[in-house]
Design a protein around this motif. Structure first.
Motif, PDB file in Angstrom:
ATOM      1  N   GLN A   1       0.637  -0.972   0.715  1.00  0.00           N
ATOM      2  CA  GLN A   1      -0.348  -0.299   0.282  1.00  0.00           C
ATOM      3  C   GLN A   1       0.850   1.411  -0.189  1.00  0.00           C
ATOM      4  N   LYS A   2       2.107   1.151   1.083  1.00  0.00           N
ATOM      5  CA  LYS A   2       3.355   2.268   0.592  1.00  0.00           C
ATOM      6  C   LYS A   2       3.031   2.358  -0.532  1.00  0.00           C
ATOM      7  N   LEU A   3       3.964   1.918  -1.187  1.00  0.00           N
ATOM      8  CA  LEU A   3       4.569   1.758  -2.858  1.00  0.00           C
ATOM      9  C   LEU A   3       3.272   2.008  -3.716  1.00  0.00           C
ATOM     10  N   ALA A   4       2.448   1.321  -3.780  1.00  0.00           N
ATOM     11  CA  ALA A   4       1.402   1.902  -4.533  1.00  0.00           C
ATOM     12  C   ALA A   4       1.204   3.643  -4.362  1.00  0.00           C
ATOM     13  N   GLU A   5       0.961   4.247  -2.947  1.00  0.00           N
ATOM     14  CA  GLU A   5       0.538   5.284  -2.845  1.00  0.00           C
ATOM     15  C   GLU A   5       1.493   6.664  -2.880  1.00  0.00           C
ATOM     16  N   PHE A   6       2.705   6.333  -2.905  1.00  0.00           N
ATOM     17  CA  PHE A   6       4.062   6.716  -3.480  1.00  0.00           C
ATOM     18  C   PHE A   6       4.332   7.220  -5.291  1.00  0.00           C
ATOM     19  N   LYS A   7       3.900   5.529  -5.523  1.00  0.00           N
ATOM     20  CA  LYS A   7       4.042   5.691  -7.484  1.00  0.00           C
ATOM     21  C   LYS A   7       3.024   6.316  -8.242  1.00  0.00           C
ATOM     22  N   ALA A   8       1.747   6.493  -6.745  1.00  0.00           N
ATOM     23  CA  ALA A   8       0.536   7.503  -6.967  1.00  0.00           C
ATOM     24  C   ALA A   8      -0.097   6.999  -8.810  1.00  0.00           C
ATOM     25  N   ALA A   9       0.072   5.543  -9.119  1.00  0.00           N
ATOM     26  CA  ALA A   9      -0.865   5.845 -10.549  1.00  0.00           C
ATOM     27  C   ALA A   9      -1.734   5.024 -10.563  1.00  0.00           C
ATOM     28  N   PRO A  10      -3.046   5.709 -11.291  1.00  0.00           N
ATOM     29  CA  PRO A  10      -4.016   4.948 -10.762  1.00  0.00           C
ATOM     30  C   PRO A  10      -4.917   4.231 -10.993  1.00  0.00           C
ATOM     31  N   GLU A  11      -3.633   3.276 -12.182  1.00  0.00           N
ATOM     32  CA  GLU A  11      -4.437   1.551 -11.945  1.00  0.00           C
ATOM     33  C   GLU A  11      -2.866   0.863 -12.110  1.00  0.00           C
ATOM     34  N   LEU A  12      -3.038  -0.169 -11.264  1.00  0.00           N
ATOM     35  CA  LEU A  12      -1.686  -1.045 -10.547  1.00  0.00           C
ATOM     36  C   LEU A  12      -2.425  -1.949 -11.136  1.00  0.00           C
ATOM     37  N   GLU A  13      -1.282  -3.178 -11.270  1.00  0.00           N
ATOM     38  CA  GLU A  13      -1.275  -4.154 -11.494  1.00  0.00           C
ATOM     39  C   GLU A  13      -0.960  -5.087 -10.237  1.00  0.00           C
ATOM     40  N   ALA A  14      -1.093  -6.092  -9.583  1.00  0.00           N
ATOM     41  CA  ALA A  14       0.162  -7.153  -8.567  1.00  0.00           C
ATOM     42  C   ALA A  14      -0.157  -8.319  -9.241  1.00  0.00           C
ATOM     43  N   HIS A  15       1.721  -8.385  -9.721  1.00  0.00           N
ATOM     44  CA  HIS A  15       1.512  -9.617  -9.713  1.00  0.00           C
ATOM     45  C   HIS A  15       2.176 -10.573  -9.211  1.00  0.00           C
ATOM     46  N   ILE A  16       1.853 -11.301  -9.011  1.00  0.00           N
ATOM     47  CA  ILE A  16       2.060 -12.458  -7.786  1.00  0.00           C
ATOM     48  C   ILE A  16       2.903 -13.502  -7.712  1.00  0.00           C
ATOM     49  N   GLY A  17       4.125 -13.404  -8.718  1.00  0.00           N
ATOM     50  CA  GLY A  17       5.387 -13.662  -9.114  1.00  0.00           C
ATOM     51  C   GLY A  17       6.607 -14.581  -8.384  1.00  0.00           C
ATOM     52  N   THR A  18       6.440 -15.757  -7.471  1.00  0.00           N
ATOM     53  CA  THR A  18       7.414 -16.202  -6.977  1.00  0.00           C
ATOM     54  C   THR A  18       8.702 -17.106  -7.589  1.00  0.00           C
ATOM     55  N   HIS A  19       9.938 -16.669  -6.292  1.00  0.00           N
ATOM     56  CA  HIS A  19      10.902 -17.150  -6.647  1.00  0.00           C
ATOM     57  C   HIS A  19      10.516 -18.637  -6.274  1.00  0.00           C
ATOM     58  N   GLY A  20       9.520 -19.664  -7.119  1.00  0.00           N
ATOM     59  CA  GLY A  20       9.022 -20.461  -7.172  1.00  0.00           C
ATOM     60  C   GLY A  20       7.134 -20.520  -7.198  1.00  0.00           C
ATOM     61  N   GLU A  21       6.773 -21.718  -6.214  1.00  0.00           N
ATOM     62  CA  GLU A  21       5.236 -21.300  -6.473  1.00  0.00           C
ATOM     63  C   GLU A  21       4.646 -21.007  -5.840  1.00  0.00           C
ATOM     64  N   PRO A  22       3.696 -19.827  -6.088  1.00  0.00           N
ATOM     65  CA  PRO A  22       3.149 -19.142  -5.190  1.00  0.00           C
ATOM     66  C   PRO A  22       1.840 -19.820  -4.485  1.00  0.00           C
ATOM     67  N   LEU A  23       1.352 -21.080  -4.384  1.00  0.00           N
ATOM     68  CA  LEU A  23       0.228 -21.379  -4.322  1.00  0.00           C
ATOM     69  C   LEU A  23       1.282 -22.180  -2.634  1.00  0.00           C
ATOM     70  N   LEU A  24       2.087 -22.797  -2.607  1.00  0.00           N
ATOM     71  CA  LEU A  24       2.873 -23.104  -1.179  1.00  0.00           C
ATOM     72  C   LEU A  24       2.409 -22.233   0.135  1.00  0.00           C
ATOM     73  N   TYR A  25       2.527 -20.241  -0.733  1.00  0.00           N
ATOM     74  CA  TYR A  25       1.783 -19.604   0.515  1.00  0.00           C
ATOM     75  C   TYR A  25       0.539 -19.927   1.324  1.00  0.00           C
ATOM     76  N   PRO A  26       0.554 -20.488   2.443  1.00  0.00           N
ATOM     77  CA  PRO A  26      -0.740 -20.231   3.088  1.00  0.00           C
ATOM     78  C   PRO A  26      -1.208 -19.638   3.112  1.00  0.00           C
ATOM     79  N   TYR A  27      -0.804 -18.509   2.868  1.00  0.00           N
ATOM     80  CA  TYR A  27      -1.536 -16.847   3.077  1.00  0.00           C
ATOM     81  C   TYR A  27      -2.200 -16.128   1.933  1.00  0.00           C
TER      82      TYR A  27
END
Length: 279
Positions: A131-157
């Motif tokens: 959120q801090k980074l999004a506010e700093f960038k002040a871009a109207p439309e951001l995309e968040a891409h969860i591209g992990t160093h591996g497999e993101p579905l191993l993340y329990p949250y």
């Protein structure tokens, strides 16, 4: 700890607190024959010490749990945290480690990988810093891409992470890469409800034998194809195979036909040799 992590405790350390036993009805509960305050104070010290020797059950590697209290920043490392390449897309990397050992892996991940340490980031810390980074960038439309160093579905949250990022007003799209092995219909539904807009599916072959050769381990092609068909009905889907010349050339036409069947896009990626990759 969080499904895939653990540390070992000497039984003598528990006996020093008091006589103890495992709860017969809940295997995750230890009952001490002493007052609660003493048990909690002593046990918490064991936990704090044990977290310094946390290990990833999947990879067998040492693991570091990153929280705000750890004072480890989330910007500055390409393996975990947040990566901003000065575009409208912010990469989110909540975890390292993978359930496959693909023969072409650019970062040499998975059980056969040579990395010494895994990382997992506490979700609230990750969402707050995003959120801090999004506010700093002040871009109207951001995309968040969860591209992990591996497999993101191993993340329990993963569902909580998507939901938290989706609540940030600057974010209009959320996507992630996955090999699909850990997808379920229930999880697809939960992710779509939480705010995920697109899945990038790393599907590299239709034929079982070729898929297993590329994965470097057991691979359930039937399950991944089924999940692709289901996900295509619930949210955006991109089929994203790696073309490894000489190995899965024959699979490209089949993958194109499969993407046409689902009515989704396909983005064929060339295999590239990386200095630290599994080439």
């Amino acid at each position: 700890f969080l499904k895939n992590y653990y540390f070992e405790v000497d039984k003598a350390e528990l006996s020093d607190i008091a006589n103890f036993r495992l709860d017969g009805e809940n295997r995750h509960r230890i009952i001490f024959e002493t007052n609660e305050k003493r048990a909690m104070n002593k046990f918490n010290l064991i936990v704090l010490k044990g977290m310094n020797s946390l290990r990833n059950r999947l990879t067998g590697r040492k693991a570091i749990y990153i929280t705000r209290e750890s004072a480890i920043p989330l910007i500055g490392n390409n393996s975990f945290g947040l990566v901003d390449r000065n575009t409208s897309l912010i990469e989110v990397k909540p975890v390292t480690g993978c359930n496959l050992s693909c023969i072409f892996c650019s970062v040499d991940e998975g059980p056969k990988g040579k990395w010494a340490t895994d990382f997992i980031v506490e979700p609230n810390y990750l969402i707050e810093e995003f959120q801090k980074l999004a506010e700093f960038k002040a871009a109207p439309e951001l995309e968040a891409h969860i591209g992990t160093h591996g497999e993101p579905l191993l993340y329990p949250y993963i569902v909580e992470l998507v939901r938290g990022i989706a609540s940030i007003k600057e974010v209009k799209r959320i996507s992630f890469d996955t090999n699909g092995m850990l997808l379920t219909k229930k999880l697809v539904d939960e992710l779509a409800k939480a705010g995920l807009t697109k899945i990038h599916l790393s599907l590299n072959a239709i034929d079982q034998d070729v898929a297993e050769k590329l994965a470097g381990c057991s691979y359930n092609t039937k399950h991944v194809l089924e999940m692709a068909r289901y996900a295509a009905k619930k949210l955006g889907l991109l089929i994203a195979p790696i073309w490894v010349p000489g190995i899965n050339d024959s699979q490209m036409p089949k993958l194109i036909e499969f993407s046409k069947e689902l009515g989704c896009r396909i983005a064929i990626q060339n295999f590239l040799s990386y200095k630290y990759g599994r080439n």
